[in-house]
Structure formats: structure tokens, C-alpha cells
Design an enzyme around this catalytic site. Structure first.
Site, short mmCIF file in Angstrom:
data_model
loop_
_atom_site.label_atom_id
_atom_site.label_comp_id
_atom_site.label_asym_id
_atom_site.label_seq_id
_atom_site.Cartn_x
_atom_site.Cartn_y
_atom_site.Cartn_z
N SER A 263 0.81 -1.14 -0.07
CA SER A 263 0.06 -0.03 0.12
C SER A 263 1.00 1.02 0.05
O SER A 263 2.02 1.04 0.14
CB SER A 263 -0.99 -0.25 1.21
OG SER A 263 -0.13 0.33 2.23
N LYS A 264 0.23 2.43 -0.14
CA LYS A 264 1.08 3.73 -0.04
C LYS A 264 1.72 3.94 1.01
O LYS A 264 2.89 4.67 1.04
CB LYS A 264 0.09 4.91 -0.57
CG LYS A 264 -0.41 4.82 -1.60
CD LYS A 264 -1.25 5.89 -2.18
CE LYS A 264 -1.93 5.68 -3.51
NZ LYS A 264 -3.11 6.35 -3.52
N ARG A 265 1.22 3.15 2.40
CA ARG A 265 2.18 3.41 3.54
C ARG A 265 3.39 2.51 3.37
O ARG A 265 4.21 2.60 4.23
CB ARG A 265 1.17 2.92 4.68
CG ARG A 265 0.26 4.07 5.27
CD ARG A 265 -0.62 4.46 4.64
NE ARG A 265 -1.63 3.56 3.98
CZ ARG A 265 -2.48 3.88 3.09
NH1 ARG A 265 -2.64 4.94 2.27
NH2 ARG A 265 -3.38 2.69 2.51
N HIS A 266 3.54 1.62 2.68
CA HIS A 266 4.54 0.64 2.56
C HIS A 266 5.72 0.99 1.62
O HIS A 266 6.42 1.93 1.77
CB HIS A 266 4.10 -0.93 2.42
CG HIS A 266 3.17 -1.28 3.55
ND1 HIS A 266 1.94 -1.82 3.21
CD2 HIS A 266 3.34 -1.25 4.99
CE1 HIS A 266 1.34 -2.10 4.59
NE2 HIS A 266 2.39 -1.78 5.44
#
Length: 493
Positions: A263-266
RNA sequence: GCGCCCAUCGUCUAGCGGUCCAGGACGUCGCCCUUUCACGGCGAAAACAGGGGUUCGAGUCCCCUUGGGCGCGCCA
């Protein structure tokens, strides 16, 4: 490059003989940036094509007009270019071929291999809903598969616009011979009559992919394994057209550090983010190729070696997690192996994108480049990214009087100033200014003062860089030059 | 729910029935080098998910369980 075969008589596909030229394609949808998984897919396609003397085509899958944006297309193209993954030929915009897609389908209808379906979205929802309720797979029930024309006329009269569905086989099984996944068997009863053309006449992804891959002459379809089931459905379409399927190779997805979907967080950042973080394209390629592909224990591959070594049989089937620590380590290797001039050039090229590079952007000049080059041997050993390199080189562009960080301040406060004051005249008296001459002067002072070298070197470092860490202090002295060095020492003493 | 895919150190992986008391790399820890921090060198801890088979012999083949993932749109 795209030929437009006559609609009435579809030409037989050229036999995919071993001798045929390899054509791979990278086909992103422009609904976002080029993320790291897409970048790896592009890399694999590129490597495979290069290895076999073939070409990699680029196709933008923009049939979803709502979600496709020009900004995303630009980001994808830009990302590929930065990564050094040049595509061959013109970019194909899928939507521009909608006419061809529709024509191909009318042919299928004529042959009875596709049919009009007037089921409304509401009906479809209801179908899925009741299927779920009864524990059945949510699939189209084929209610318009064999209706007579009277029903169709009635629906038309009611103002309904049909979608065109494929008349897919309902019994037996469909086999995908995948170069990565092996032989994968799908029961046809689990695959329904997919939509080929929407009610507004535009093609769906499933249809467009098959027609385009065929028309572009794609011999190998290398893509994420989220498309594995699609390969079975697409095989049905190929069969309906009487076309031979390309070679499929479904590569595992990349997961985030926690094993969950990226995900964008990763790490699912756009490749532009990696550029901003100061990674070298060559290092990113090397890291990416080893994510899911291997050849024994080997970790490092130059681009040429990568092309020669890459093969589909070396691609694993289990998903890999993205690990920044390893990417960083690899990037560090690439930086240390790079020449001073190359690194300065890399910085220059990345300057508009690098984080916290304001001071360098403002001060960029031939003189600064020369200083950077001179300081580079000591700098590159200490940095894993271009950003760290810039950070470590910060003392080059720092303005007097330097701001001291906490540790530097402590060093100066803890007796450092006295050493600097005593040292300053000795340095000022030096006939020539170099790393060797300043080192000799400092060591002579250390000798007479009875201090340890570190007790003098650290205050010097603080005075010259404002920090407690830096490249070798005599190199710093040399790069900064006599006037600037003496000035900074005076400021701190 | 149904279908499909996957499962070796924390992570990326080697291993394609015996040479594996499982190898490399990153990370971690220790030591050395040393003007700082790095780099570099040396060393250590660290894994075959579980259970059944097959076989003289299984990390390697088969099945099941468990755990992940993907798909099941008039999205791509």
C-alpha cells in the site's frame, strides 16, 4: 506497428515459432503513478525482450475513461525513462483502438460466439446477491445466452441497451500453461460469460487486452499473478477468435514489509519517490530483479549481465516483501563503486527531485561541482543514497558562522575551543595547504600538547562542519581551502 | 462462499531425492581497523509452518491442515 486486419476475414495468426521475434509488452493502466510492482513487471518484460533480441511494447490501458488521467500517463512514461527501461515503438493508447475492438466483436456475434445481453445492472446485483446468499459463486447466470430475438426486440423497445457477452464454454476445463506458475487448470463452470462490449459500445479490458496483444504480435505476456485467473478468461476469448494464445508468465506480486498487499504506506510509492529518496536507477533495477528472480547466490548484476542472465525459469512463485534496508545497502554498493564524476553527474541529474537539496540547488556551480568531486571519495563511503551524500556534503555549502548541532556544540564546549585557538596559528603559518600539510601540522601540535589526536580532530571537525561526523578531517580541510577553513576555526574558537 | 496461487533464517533467496547436523546476501550482535561516522575484515545467533504418506532415503514428490495472497465488475 499496429496492423489493422480486415474485419470480415480475420487473418490467421502467425505461428509462434521458436524463431519468431520476441515481443513483450508492458501494459499499465493510467489510474495512478508507476508503482514499484509495475516497475518490476516492466523490468522483467524489458529484460526478457532484450535477452532474446526482441522488443518491449508499451500500451496504456486507458479504456476506463473515468479514471485515466494524462498526469498518470506522464508519470508512467517518466518513471520508465528514469529507470532506463526504454520501450520500443510508439506508445499504444488502448482507447484509440476502441473501433477495432468493436469490429472484432461484431465478428464474434456473427459467428454466434458472443451475444447481446440486456440484463440491467440492478438485475446483475440481484444475481450476485442471491448467489452469495445461497452460497453459490457470484456469477452471471447466462440468462440471455439463448434468448430468442423476440425477447431482444422487447428489451430494445423498452429502451435497454445491451452489453455483448462472450459465449464461453460451460463444461470442461481451461488450461493455462504458464512459464512461471506451471500448468494451471480452471474448471469452465467457474468462469462465466464475461462482458466484451459495454452497453455504450466501448470495449472492456478483457476484450481489449486480447485484441491488442494479438494485433501487436505479443509473443509473451509477462504480468502480475493477479492476472492469472484473467488468463483463463482471456484464453476463452482467444479461442473464440481462433487465435493462438501468447506465452503467459504470471509473476508473483510484491508485498509490503508486513506481508500485506503493498500500500502507499509501505513501498507502493511511485518510482518518482525512489528518485526523490536518492536511489540510483541501476541499483533499483538490481534490487528489483532479485525480488522474485534469482540465479544461484548471485546478488549483483550489471545491466548487461542482467540481460544475459535473466530467464523466466529463475522466477519464483512465492510473493516477496519489499525491504528498504536491502535496497539501501545495494544502493550504497553502487555508489561506492561509482566514479566521483559519475556521482556528481547523478546528483546533478537528480537535483530537481532530491529531498532537502535546497542549499545545493541554490549554490550549484562549477566551483561547487569541483569541490564535490574533490570531497567525493570521503563522502561516498559514508552514504547509501544521494540524499545522504548531499547531507554529508552539507559543510561545503554551509554559511559562516556555521550552526553547530548538539554534539558538535558539546565537543567545542568540552575543551575543544582551546585546542582550536592553539592550532589556528600553526595552520595559518602553513606555506602550502593540503591534506598532507595540515595533517602534519595537526600531528605536530598533538605531539607537543600531549593530547590525543581525537581530542583535536573532533573539535576541528565541529568547527569545520558543524557536526561530529564527517569525512576524514584533513580531506575536509583541503577541500574547504585555507581561507574558509581558517575562518570557520576562528568562528568556533 | 467458490476457484486459483504460495509456504526454507526477521527479509530476499540457494536447494531441482542422498554430497544439507541446510549455503549466500541484507538486517542484528560481537571483535578488529580507526581522528568521528562510515567502509572494510573476522566471527556469532538465526529457517526447512504442522501432520500424514511415497521411498532404502524428503527441505526436495503426493495428500490434508494451518497460514498468507489473488480472482470472482458494463475496473483494469
Amino acid at each position: 506497428m499496429l496492423h489493422e486486419p480486415p474485419v470480415a476475414s480475420m487473418p490467421p495468426v502467425a505461428e509462434t515459432a521458436m524463431s519468431e521475434k520476441v515481443v513483450t509488452r508492458f501494459a499499465p493502466s493510467p489510474t495512478g503513478f508507476l508503482h514499484i510492482g509495475g516497475a518490476r513487471t516492466a523490468l522483467f518484460n524489458w529484460l526478457f525482450a532484450r535477452k532474446h533480441g526482441g522488443v518491449m511494447a508499451l500500451r496504456i490501458e486507458d479504456t476506463d475513461r473515468e479514471r485515466s488521467t494524462q498526469a498518470a500517463i506522464d508519470a508512467i512514461l517518466d518513471g520508465l525513462k528514469w529507470l532506463g527501461l526504454a520501450w520500443d515503438g510508439d506508445v499504444v493508447h488502448q482507447f484509440a483502438r476502441a473501433g477495432r475492438h468493436a469490429e472484432a466483436v461484431s465478428d464474434l456475434i456473427a459467428q454466434g460466439r458472443a451475444y447481446r445481453c440486456y440484463a440491467t445492472p440492478a438485475e446483475l446485483d440481484e444475481m450476485r446477491e442471491s448467489a452469495r446468499r445461497e452460497g453459490r459463486p457470484p456469477r452471471y447466470d447466462g440468462r440471455w445466452r439463448d434468448r430468442d430475438s423476440a425477447d431482444a426486440a422487447k428489451a430494445e423497445a423498452a429502451g435497454l441497451r445491451p452489453v455483448i457477452r462472450l459465449r464461453a464454454p460451460q463444461e470442461g476445463e481451461t488450461i493455462v500453461e504458464d512459464r512461471v506458475q506451471g500448468r494451471v487448470v480452471f474448471p469452465n463452470k467457474d468462469l462465466d460469460d464475461l462482458v466484451l462490449l459495454r452497453s455504450d459500445g466501448t470495449p472492456t479490458y478483457m476484450l481489449a487486452v486480447v485484441v491488442d496483444d494479438h494485433d501487436m504480435g505479443a509473443t509473451h505476456v509477462i504480468r502480475g499473478d493477479d492476472h492469472l485467473t484473467n488468463a483463463a478468461r482471456q484464453t476463452h476469448i482467444y479461442q473464440a477468435f481462433g487465435w493462438e494464445t501468447p506465452v503467459f508468465a504470471h509473476i508473483p506480486l510484491i508485498h509490503g514489509p508486513d506481508g500485506a498487499k503493498l500500500s502507499k504506506r509501505h513501498g507502493a510509492l511511485g518510482v518518482d519517490a525512489y528518485r526523490a529518496m536518492g536511489y540510483l536507477p541501476a541499483a533499483l533495477r538490481n534490487y528489483l530483479v532479485r525480488l522474485g528472480w534469482s540465479q544461484g547466490d548471485r546478488e549483483f548484476f550489471s545491466t548487461q549481465e542482467m540481460i544475459e542472465a535473466f530467464d523466466l525459469s529463475g522466477v519464483g512463485r512465492s510473493p516477496a516483501r519489499f525491504d528498504f534496508a536491502k535496497l539501501e545497502n545495494m544502493n550504497g554498493h553502487y555508489m561506492r563503486a561509482a566514479s566521483e564524476a559519475d556521482l556528481v553527474a547523478e546528483i546533478e541529474g537528480a537535483l530537481p527531485y532530491l529531498e532537502k537539496a535546497d542549499a545545493f540547488r541554490a549554490a550549484w556551480s562549477p566551483a561547487l561541482k569541483a569541490q564535490l568531486t574533490a570531497a567525493m571519495p570521503g563522502l561516498k563511503e559514508r552514504a547509501k543514497t544521494l540524499n545522504e551524500l548531499i547531507d554529508g556534503a552539507g559543510f561545503l555549502v554551509a554559511q559562516r558562522p556555521l550552526a553547530m548541532d548538539a554534539k558538535a556544540g558539546e565537543i567545542l564546549a568540552a575543551g575543544g575551543k582551546a585546542h582550536l585557538a592553539a592550532l589556528a596559528p600553526r595552520l595559518a603559518a602553513l606555506p602550502d595547504w593540503s591534506a598532507a600539510s595540515t595533517e602534519a601540522a595537526v600531528r605536530a601540535y598533538v605531539e607537543t600538547s600531549g593530547a590525543k589526536l581525537g581530542q583535536v580532530a573532533q573539535p576541528l571537525r565541529a568547527a569545520l562542519t558543524g557536526r561530529s561526523t564527517s569525512p576524514g578531517i584533513f580531506d575536509v580541510l583541503a577541500v574547504l581551502g585555507r581561507d574558509e577553513s581558517l575562518g570557520r576555526i576562528a568562528d568556533a574558537a
